[in-house]
Design an enzyme around this catalytic site. Sequence first.
Site, PDB file in Angstrom:
ATOM      1  N   LYS A 278       0.831  -1.198   0.000  1.00 48.75           N
ATOM      2  CA  LYS A 278       0.000   0.000   0.000  1.00 48.75           C
ATOM      3  C   LYS A 278       0.870   1.255   0.000  1.00 48.75           C
ATOM      4  O   LYS A 278       0.644   2.202   0.731  1.00 48.75           O
ATOM      5  CB  LYS A 278      -0.948  -0.014   1.188  1.00 48.75           C
ATOM      6  CG  LYS A 278      -1.938  -1.158   1.084  1.00 48.75           C
ATOM      7  CD  LYS A 278      -2.876  -1.188   2.243  1.00 48.75           C
ATOM      8  CE  LYS A 278      -3.791  -2.399   2.108  1.00 48.75           C
ATOM      9  NZ  LYS A 278      -4.591  -2.598   3.271  1.00 48.75           N
TER      10      LYS A 278
ATOM     11  N   ILE B 224       2.416   6.968   0.257  1.00 46.67           N
ATOM     12  CA  ILE B 224       1.364   6.069   0.713  1.00 46.67           C
ATOM     13  C   ILE B 224       0.234   6.021  -0.307  1.00 46.67           C
ATOM     14  O   ILE B 224      -0.011   6.986  -1.029  1.00 46.67           O
ATOM     15  CB  ILE B 224       0.833   6.459   2.114  1.00 46.67           C
ATOM     16  CG1 ILE B 224       0.113   7.804   2.091  1.00 46.67           C
ATOM     17  CG2 ILE B 224       1.960   6.449   3.138  1.00 46.67           C
ATOM     18  CD1 ILE B 224      -0.630   8.126   3.379  1.00 46.67           C
ATOM     19  N   CYS B 225      -0.438   4.894  -0.365  1.00 46.54           N
ATOM     20  CA  CYS B 225      -1.546   4.704  -1.295  1.00 46.54           C
ATOM     21  C   CYS B 225      -2.777   5.440  -0.773  1.00 46.54           C
ATOM     22  O   CYS B 225      -3.291   5.133   0.301  1.00 46.54           O
ATOM     23  CB  CYS B 225      -1.851   3.215  -1.458  1.00 46.54           C
ATOM     24  SG  CYS B 225      -3.258   2.913  -2.543  1.00 46.54           S
ATOM     25  N   LEU B 226      -3.238   6.405  -1.554  1.00 46.45           N
ATOM     26  CA  LEU B 226      -4.437   7.160  -1.202  1.00 46.45           C
ATOM     27  C   LEU B 226      -5.511   7.044  -2.275  1.00 46.45           C
ATOM     28  O   LEU B 226      -6.563   7.659  -2.163  1.00 46.45           O
ATOM     29  CB  LEU B 226      -4.081   8.641  -1.007  1.00 46.45           C
ATOM     30  CG  LEU B 226      -3.135   8.974   0.135  1.00 46.45           C
ATOM     31  CD1 LEU B 226      -2.731  10.440   0.078  1.00 46.45           C
ATOM     32  CD2 LEU B 226      -3.778   8.665   1.467  1.00 46.45           C
TER      33      LEU B 226
END
Length: 172
Positions: free
Chosen positions: A108, A115-117
Amino acid sequence: MVDAHTKAVLAGIPLLKTNAGPRDGDKWNERLKEELVGLITYVKNNKESDNDWFRLESNKEGTKWFGKCWAIVDHLKYEFDVQFDIPVGYPATNPEIALPELDGKTAKMYRGGKICLTDHFKPLWSRNVPRFGIAHAMALGLSPWLAVEIPDLISKGMITHKNPAAAAAASS
């Protein structure tokens, strides 16, 4: 759906009015003032609710942000560098928040520790342009990411506490 706690946190962060990015001159300065009011309010609210979890500062132009964030897991504080740039398309484009020291430790996350958003936060941000700002990105982006990912990374042994004696005492 947004839970009651998240709604309360959001209600405490002022919505922004100025639709401007770093290339918009005086309008950006007005937006930056709104951003700072939002961040100061959010940090103040966090401290009052005993939920202080990050520090941020920026360059003079307000286009590069950096600081520290932390998560408390099993009574131990895990602290990380946090950084992001304000994108050229801001506020239509949300900032990409990075924790560089965690780069490559979770699926992620994108290259550079971003970071994965995309799945949860980006659609919410898009529906709230220009009202959402940096404080909202921290509250709705980084905070839930830390709450989910840090305990998982600890349980997998991907990150360890910087003080092994404290970690050993907490686990016994």
